[in-house]
Design an enzyme around this catalytic site. Sequence first.
Site, PDB file in Angstrom:
ATOM      1  N   ARG B   8       0.841  -1.218   0.000  1.00  0.00           N
ATOM      2  CA  ARG B   8       0.000   0.000   0.000  1.00  0.00           C
ATOM      3  C   ARG B   8       0.865   1.253   0.000  1.00  0.00           C
ATOM      4  O   ARG B   8       0.489   2.277  -0.569  1.00  0.00           O
ATOM      5  CB  ARG B   8      -0.990  -0.003   1.170  1.00  0.00           C
ATOM      6  CG  ARG B   8      -0.351  -0.046   2.531  1.00  0.00           C
ATOM      7  CD  ARG B   8      -1.379   0.085   3.646  1.00  0.00           C
ATOM      8  NE  ARG B   8      -0.812  -0.242   4.941  1.00  0.00           N
ATOM      9  CZ  ARG B   8      -1.205   0.325   6.072  1.00  0.00           C
ATOM     10  NH1 ARG B   8      -2.141   1.234   6.076  1.00  0.00           N
ATOM     11  NH2 ARG B   8      -0.648  -0.032   7.206  1.00  0.00           N
ATOM     12  N   SER B  35      -5.070   5.159   5.388  1.00  0.00           N
ATOM     13  CA  SER B  35      -4.744   3.734   5.388  1.00  0.00           C
ATOM     14  C   SER B  35      -4.420   3.201   3.997  1.00  0.00           C
ATOM     15  O   SER B  35      -3.543   2.367   3.826  1.00  0.00           O
ATOM     16  CB  SER B  35      -5.912   2.924   5.964  1.00  0.00           C
ATOM     17  OG  SER B  35      -6.179   3.325   7.290  1.00  0.00           O
ATOM     18  N   GLU B  56     -19.282   3.539  -0.331  1.00  0.00           N
ATOM     19  CA  GLU B  56     -18.489   2.890  -1.369  1.00  0.00           C
ATOM     20  C   GLU B  56     -19.246   2.707  -2.678  1.00  0.00           C
ATOM     21  O   GLU B  56     -18.664   2.781  -3.764  1.00  0.00           O
ATOM     22  CB  GLU B  56     -17.978   1.536  -0.869  1.00  0.00           C
ATOM     23  CG  GLU B  56     -16.987   1.636   0.289  1.00  0.00           C
ATOM     24  CD  GLU B  56     -17.652   1.883   1.641  1.00  0.00           C
ATOM     25  OE1 GLU B  56     -18.885   1.815   1.737  1.00  0.00           O
ATOM     26  OE2 GLU B  56     -16.920   2.159   2.626  1.00  0.00           O
ATOM     27  N   PHE B  81     -14.562  -3.873   1.395  1.00  0.00           N
ATOM     28  CA  PHE B  81     -15.604  -2.916   0.998  1.00  0.00           C
ATOM     29  C   PHE B  81     -15.634  -2.694  -0.518  1.00  0.00           C
ATOM     30  O   PHE B  81     -16.701  -2.554  -1.111  1.00  0.00           O
ATOM     31  CB  PHE B  81     -15.402  -1.585   1.725  1.00  0.00           C
ATOM     32  CG  PHE B  81     -15.269  -1.742   3.219  1.00  0.00           C
ATOM     33  CD1 PHE B  81     -16.230  -2.446   3.935  1.00  0.00           C
ATOM     34  CD2 PHE B  81     -14.188  -1.219   3.908  1.00  0.00           C
ATOM     35  CE1 PHE B  81     -16.117  -2.610   5.309  1.00  0.00           C
ATOM     36  CE2 PHE B  81     -14.063  -1.378   5.282  1.00  0.00           C
ATOM     37  CZ  PHE B  81     -15.022  -2.085   5.987  1.00  0.00           C
ATOM     38  N   HIS B 107      -5.481  -3.746   2.273  1.00  0.00           N
ATOM     39  CA  HIS B 107      -5.968  -4.573   3.381  1.00  0.00           C
ATOM     40  C   HIS B 107      -6.669  -5.833   2.911  1.00  0.00           C
ATOM     41  O   HIS B 107      -7.717  -6.216   3.414  1.00  0.00           O
ATOM     42  CB  HIS B 107      -6.871  -3.753   4.317  1.00  0.00           C
ATOM     43  CG  HIS B 107      -6.142  -2.627   5.002  1.00  0.00           C
ATOM     44  ND1 HIS B 107      -5.583  -1.574   4.318  1.00  0.00           N
ATOM     45  CD2 HIS B 107      -5.860  -2.416   6.302  1.00  0.00           C
ATOM     46  CE1 HIS B 107      -5.002  -0.743   5.160  1.00  0.00           C
ATOM     47  NE2 HIS B 107      -5.132  -1.233   6.375  1.00  0.00           N
ATOM     48  N   ASP B 115      -8.176  -6.317  13.425  1.00  0.00           N
ATOM     49  CA  ASP B 115      -9.569  -5.938  13.126  1.00  0.00           C
ATOM     50  C   ASP B 115     -10.477  -7.160  12.997  1.00  0.00           C
ATOM     51  O   ASP B 115     -11.693  -7.055  13.142  1.00  0.00           O
ATOM     52  CB  ASP B 115      -9.636  -5.102  11.846  1.00  0.00           C
ATOM     53  CG  ASP B 115      -9.360  -3.626  12.127  1.00  0.00           C
ATOM     54  OD1 ASP B 115      -9.284  -3.253  13.317  1.00  0.00           O
ATOM     55  OD2 ASP B 115      -9.212  -2.855  11.158  1.00  0.00           O
ATOM     56  N   ARG B 165      -1.694  -4.793   3.919  1.00  0.00           N
ATOM     57  CA  ARG B 165      -1.522  -3.787   4.954  1.00  0.00           C
ATOM     58  C   ARG B 165      -0.076  -3.707   5.430  1.00  0.00           C
ATOM     59  O   ARG B 165       0.440  -2.624   5.699  1.00  0.00           O
ATOM     60  CB  ARG B 165      -2.431  -4.138   6.125  1.00  0.00           C
ATOM     61  CG  ARG B 165      -2.260  -3.211   7.303  1.00  0.00           C
ATOM     62  CD  ARG B 165      -3.051  -3.662   8.518  1.00  0.00           C
ATOM     63  NE  ARG B 165      -2.801  -2.759   9.632  1.00  0.00           N
ATOM     64  CZ  ARG B 165      -2.787  -3.128  10.898  1.00  0.00           C
ATOM     65  NH1 ARG B 165      -3.034  -4.370  11.230  1.00  0.00           N
ATOM     66  NH2 ARG B 165      -2.530  -2.249  11.851  1.00  0.00           N
TER      67      ARG B 165
END
Lengths: 275, 312
Positions: B8, B35, B56, B81, B107, B115, B165
Amino acid sequence: MNELVTHLEEKARQLRVAIVKTLHASQSGHTGGSLSAIDMVTALYFHKMRHNPTDPAWEGRDRFVLCKGHAAPAQYVALAEAGYFPREDLMMLRRLGSHLQGHPDSKGTPGVEVCTGSLGQGLSMAVGMALGLRLDQRDNRVYALLGDGELQEGQVWEAAMAAAHYKVDNLCAMVDANGLQIDGEVTKVMNVNPIADKFRAFGWQTLEIDGHDMAAILAALDQAETLKGGPTVIVARTVKGKGVSFFENKAAYHGVTPSDEELPRALECLGCFEE
Amino acid sequence: MSSMIATRDAYGETLAELGGEDPRIVVLDADLSGSTKTGVFAKKFPERFFNMGIAEANMVGTAAGLAAVGKVPFVSTFAIFAVGRAWEQVRQSVAYPKANVKIVATHGGVTVGEDGGSHQSVEDVAIMRAVPNMTVIVPADGVETKAAIRAVAAYKGPVYVRLGRNKVPTIFPADYRFEIGKGTELVAGTDLTFVTTGLMTAQAVAAAEQLKKEGVSARVVHIGTVKPLDQEIIVKAARETGAIVTAEEHSIVGGLGSAVAEVLAEQCPVPLKRVGVNDRFGTSGKAEELLKYFGLTAENLVETGRELLARK
């Protein structure tokens, strides 16, 4: 102005005839919502929008997004009449190999900007177009035509929030509020009223008209253009199946096409006695 | 140990570079720009960055509209998402019209960590692979991510890129050339082949080194593009080594393992073993712990390789 209104009213009548003939030929498609939307579609394609049928990708064009994609016949007859493709193509609606898909498909049909038909997605695309055109400092406008049943989709309100947040005043949404959806009256299936209040609460400027009054449609479109600082929605009260008496206000005619027996009667209603 | 960088981070850096090279590039995010690292672009080109809020579906549709007027939109949020919440928007508004929209999700997989299962996407590659017109890319490291993002920006059409991530070891040389649809042989070998994607490729390279010590010659083929799949390099590996172990930080249902199984079953059936998340949801924990918990390690690849060799 009166001449223009008369001219567009006559154009809308001819397009209603074309819708009925097209849907009779396809024996599949959405009659009621096409007839309720056609006056607004006529005003856009034959007066308000800048566009060039001989060059559908012309950069100077205004954009039209038929969010309620099941009313594709209304857009198709307007595009054919404007000269984007031959009128004969209309008789191939929904057939295998035809560029006229059941719902608008930008890959095949000249003049169709995006793919719509899955309700609730069109306004987001219109917001994106409006943002992109503004980035390029173009003065082109984006018109998005939604159904009232479609307003039940949550994505519409995500898009409404974004349009107001980014103050896209080159966007004009129009709601074809015919009050009916597949399962019945919009107020009974899932009430979306009061529509204009909801849009106002989301930060939109709102105009409310009779969606079959051509002079009112033209006036609202002109006024929307002068409203700066944010998006405008024209909430147009309409009659599903408008123009064909025995289709009018009948939810049953949402996805039903004119039969052989109904065709001459439907054309008669529209002042067409040629068949 | 080679240098470590999160894919990322490589994305954020490259996107900001590309923004200076191509004014058509616009970026959309859904309240996760810190993020996903699109924030780097946002800082440099605020007028071409659109934070769409936690919405989204509208974000993906808006991107399709931007593409329809000639922009090159990059859309970022977490994989769960981008693919989950906005699936039908990706299908109808992006893939169906072949809109020039780049969905770069971060992620992906279980290394999301603490999470937990709600945020660990183990099925996104399978879902995106099933959508017509969609190209699916899962880079292995920072170098490949940079090259892939550049290739994706130059390519006209919808693309799904899956990033991670956490920091992962750099395995590609700085001059690595990424080509959409082409696999890469990273380690030569003759006894079996690890066909891997994403962060599992580094594990496969380590596994091959371990097996070498045991006298087993393991090939490593990295698949950076899961769709369209480089069938040639897979069939060649099957013919020449006679056994295939796939590995991915994803469910074994529908992802790389399934894609490879489809190719082998039709073109060159050889013993096959799929290493991945075994049709389960993720769970909370540290990324390293979770990789061990789900068997996404070089050790498990070594063991799986040995088992498979016994079946040859």
